[in-house]
Motif scaffolding. Structure first.
Motif, PDB file in Angstrom:
ATOM      1  N   ASP A 220     -54.504 122.205 104.174  1.00 19.02           N
ATOM      2  CA  ASP A 220     -53.330 121.659 104.857  1.00 19.02           C
ATOM      3  C   ASP A 220     -52.356 122.845 105.022  1.00 19.02           C
ATOM      4  O   ASP A 220     -51.718 123.245 104.062  1.00 19.02           O
ATOM      5  N   TRP A 221     -52.308 123.427 106.234  1.00 19.89           N
ATOM      6  CA  TRP A 221     -51.636 124.721 106.417  1.00 19.89           C
ATOM      7  C   TRP A 221     -50.155 124.584 106.756  1.00 19.89           C
ATOM      8  O   TRP A 221     -49.779 123.771 107.606  1.00 19.89           O
ATOM      9  N   LEU A 222     -49.347 125.415 106.096  1.00 20.00           N
ATOM     10  CA  LEU A 222     -47.897 125.413 106.356  1.00 20.00           C
ATOM     11  C   LEU A 222     -47.439 126.855 106.612  1.00 20.00           C
ATOM     12  O   LEU A 222     -47.787 127.769 105.843  1.00 20.00           O
ATOM     13  N   TYR A 223     -46.660 127.039 107.689  1.00 18.03           N
ATOM     14  CA  TYR A 223     -46.132 128.378 107.972  1.00 18.03           C
ATOM     15  C   TYR A 223     -45.171 128.768 106.843  1.00 18.03           C
ATOM     16  O   TYR A 223     -44.325 127.968 106.424  1.00 18.03           O
ATOM     17  N   VAL A 224     -45.298 130.010 106.368  1.00 17.80           N
ATOM     18  CA  VAL A 224     -44.618 130.414 105.131  1.00 17.80           C
ATOM     19  C   VAL A 224     -43.099 130.220 105.187  1.00 17.80           C
ATOM     20  O   VAL A 224     -42.472 129.864 104.187  1.00 17.80           O
ATOM     21  N   GLY A 297     -33.996 116.051 103.410  1.00 20.14           N
ATOM     22  CA  GLY A 297     -33.975 116.222 104.866  1.00 20.14           C
ATOM     23  C   GLY A 297     -34.855 117.346 105.382  1.00 20.14           C
ATOM     24  O   GLY A 297     -34.724 117.764 106.539  1.00 20.14           O
ATOM     25  N   TRP A 298     -35.790 117.831 104.545  1.00 17.78           N
ATOM     26  CA  TRP A 298     -36.657 118.932 104.993  1.00 17.78           C
ATOM     27  C   TRP A 298     -37.746 118.440 105.947  1.00 17.78           C
ATOM     28  O   TRP A 298     -38.360 117.399 105.697  1.00 17.78           O
ATOM     29  N   THR A 299     -37.938 119.187 107.050  1.00 15.93           N
ATOM     30  CA  THR A 299     -39.133 118.966 107.880  1.00 15.93           C
ATOM     31  C   THR A 299     -39.624 120.351 108.312  1.00 15.93           C
ATOM     32  O   THR A 299     -38.819 121.275 108.471  1.00 15.93           O
ATOM     33  N   PRO A 300     -40.939 120.499 108.508  1.00 20.37           N
ATOM     34  CA  PRO A 300     -41.443 121.812 108.935  1.00 20.37           C
ATOM     35  C   PRO A 300     -41.061 122.094 110.390  1.00 20.37           C
ATOM     36  O   PRO A 300     -41.016 121.174 111.201  1.00 20.37           O
ATOM     37  N   LYS A 301     -40.801 123.367 110.692  1.00 17.91           N
ATOM     38  CA  LYS A 301     -40.344 123.716 112.048  1.00 17.91           C
ATOM     39  C   LYS A 301     -41.464 124.308 112.905  1.00 17.91           C
ATOM     40  O   LYS A 301     -41.401 124.264 114.118  1.00 17.91           O
ATOM     41  N   THR A 302     -42.461 124.920 112.259  1.00 17.59           N
ATOM     42  CA  THR A 302     -43.450 125.689 113.028  1.00 17.59           C
ATOM     43  C   THR A 302     -44.767 124.944 113.172  1.00 17.59           C
ATOM     44  O   THR A 302     -45.398 124.595 112.177  1.00 17.59           O
ATOM     45  N   LYS A 303     -45.198 124.742 114.414  1.00 23.44           N
ATOM     46  CA  LYS A 303     -46.508 124.103 114.669  1.00 23.44           C
ATOM     47  C   LYS A 303     -47.608 125.116 114.413  1.00 23.44           C
ATOM     48  O   LYS A 303     -47.420 126.317 114.667  1.00 23.44           O
ATOM     49  N   PHE A 304     -48.771 124.638 113.992  1.00 21.07           N
ATOM     50  CA  PHE A 304     -49.871 125.565 113.676  1.00 21.07           C
ATOM     51  C   PHE A 304     -50.213 126.463 114.873  1.00 21.07           C
ATOM     52  O   PHE A 304     -50.412 127.658 114.726  1.00 21.07           O
ATOM     53  N   GLU A 305     -50.251 125.870 116.078  1.00 20.56           N
ATOM     54  CA  GLU A 305     -50.628 126.637 117.278  1.00 20.56           C
ATOM     55  C   GLU A 305     -49.699 127.846 117.461  1.00 20.56           C
ATOM     56  O   GLU A 305     -50.146 128.927 117.845  1.00 20.56           O
TER      57      GLU A 305
END
Ligand code: NAD
Ligand code: TYD
Length: 341
Positions: A220-224, A297-305
């Motif tokens: 499950d990949w997350l941009y650093v 309120g955290w959400t990831p900003k960067t899409k894998f693509e």
């Protein structure tokens, strides 16, 4: 008055990204990086940070109580964020003792110093691997903060042990702690022994891409940078004594990640080489980050693509960095582990 923040392991992959995140976003704070500079830590990574008056680097080992005590006496940190660890599952299968020493004893030494010096927050950077794995045929299942610990490798067992110790220090001594458990990260300064940077560099060199087994395991990949933003929030606003899962619902099979990298680089899939599977290989990791989103309120900003293209571009434009970090000890490790030249 700004805060003094000790960042252990700040010369490694995620720690260095966190150093840069804090320098860019928290100009009032002082960031002190404490790192032993193992094979995975590189001062070149911190070259830009060294130019900032807000930053100090101290070489030292988190298992060395005297060195840690001296650092805390000098800097009187309000916050300590512990990234320092042995972090590679394959190496933990070969040398488990080093993992137990660094990841467990190092955490204990740091927390004892935090108690002595009245540190306001000790944050432990942990991993979703402490939960063990999920089956491939149950996409409805996710790791939550209530999922029991069920580690598979010496690496994940050492991280799970450290987490238990952090919770015990909170309960026994009232140490103000928090823990984050994140999924697999990718991005700049990732040491090339891990899947994504290894595949990028091998593809660039037209070398075989060693995929363990059939490549069907899911990560499950997350941009650093999204992970760094989560830690920044937790250390400032997260509840003392709390545990937060961090992840962006971005599951991919290893073989698909490898094919995306080949496609972006315009290289043929014939470079893929299926090799012997990792011992005890975890099947699937998948994080449910609902608590972090609803509480902070955290959400990831960067899409894998986007993140994977940015990462590949970074490796293309930082050849000096990866040529330097992959010389020496790494060459021996690579040849021994893969039996490939
Ligand atoms: P890394 O291997 O790239 O960096 C580790 C850093 O710790 C290096 O700079 C190394 O020199 C330093 N270090 C090692 N032993 C030390 C010691 N005894 N004293 C002081 N410094 C020491 O690791 P990473 O991928 O950046 O991971 C950082 C943390 O995040 C680890 O605790 C890891 O368990 C956790 N984590 C990693 C991921 C991931 O995908 N990489 C995901 C979730 C959690
Ligand atoms: P890795 O980057 O080592 O992270 P982790 O094991 O902590 O999740 O590996 C990610 C996935 O890629 C994992 O399922 C193992 C696999 N893998 C390969 O197939 N080949 C490789 O050469 C490496 C290093 C990993």
């Amino acid at each position: 008055m700004g805060l003094n923040i000790v960042v252990t392991g700040g010369a490694g992959f995620i720690g260095s990204n966190f150093v840069y995140y804090e320098l860019a976003n928290r100009p009032g704070d002082k960031i002190i990086c404490f790192d032993a500079l193992t094979y995975a830590g590189n001062l070149e990574t911190l070259e830009e940070a060294m130019k900032s008056p807000q930053f100090r680097f101290v070489k030292g080992d988190i298992t060395d109580a005297a060195a840690v005590g001296k650092l805390f006496a000098e800097e009187k940190p309000e916050i300590v964020v512990n990234f320092a660890a042995e972090s590679h599952v394959d190496r933990s299968i070969e040398t488990p003792g080093l993992f137990l020493h660094t990841n467990i004893i190092g955490t204990q030494v740091l927390m004892d110093a935090c108690r002595k010096h009245g540190v306001r927050r000790f944050h432990q950077v942990s991993t979703d691997e402490v939960y063990g794995d999920l089956p491939l045929d149950r996409p409805d299942l996710f790791f939550t903060e209530q999922t029991p610990l069920h580690a598979s490798s010496p690496y994940s067992a050492s991280k799970a042990s450290a987490d238990l110790l952090v919770q015990a220090y909170h309960r026994t001594y009232g140490l103000p702690v928090s823990i984050s458990r994140c999924s697999n990260n990718y991005g700049p300064y990732h040491f090339p022994e891990k899947l994504i940077p290894l595949m990028i560099l091998n593809a660039l060199a037209d070398k075989p891409l060693p995929v363990y087994g059939a490549g069907e395991n899911v990560r499950d990949w997350l941009y650093v940078e999204d992970h760094c933003a989560a830690i920044d929030l937790i250390i400032r606003k997260g509840k003392i004594g709390s545990l937060y899962n961090v992840g962006g619902h971005n599951e991919k099979r290893n073989i698909d990640v490898v094919k995306i990298i080949l496609q972006v680089l315009g290289k043929p899939e014939s470079l893929i080489r299926h090799v012997e599977d990792r011992k005890g290989h975890d099947l699937r990791y998948a994080i449910d980050p609902a608590k972090l989103t609803s509480e902070l309120g955290w959400t990831p900003k960067t899409k894998f693509e986007d993140g994977i293209r940015r990462t590949i571009d970074w490796y293309l434009s930082h050849r000096d960095w990866w040529e330097h970090v992959t010389s020496g000890e790494y060459v021996e490790y690579y040849e021994k582990h893969y039996g490939l030249k």
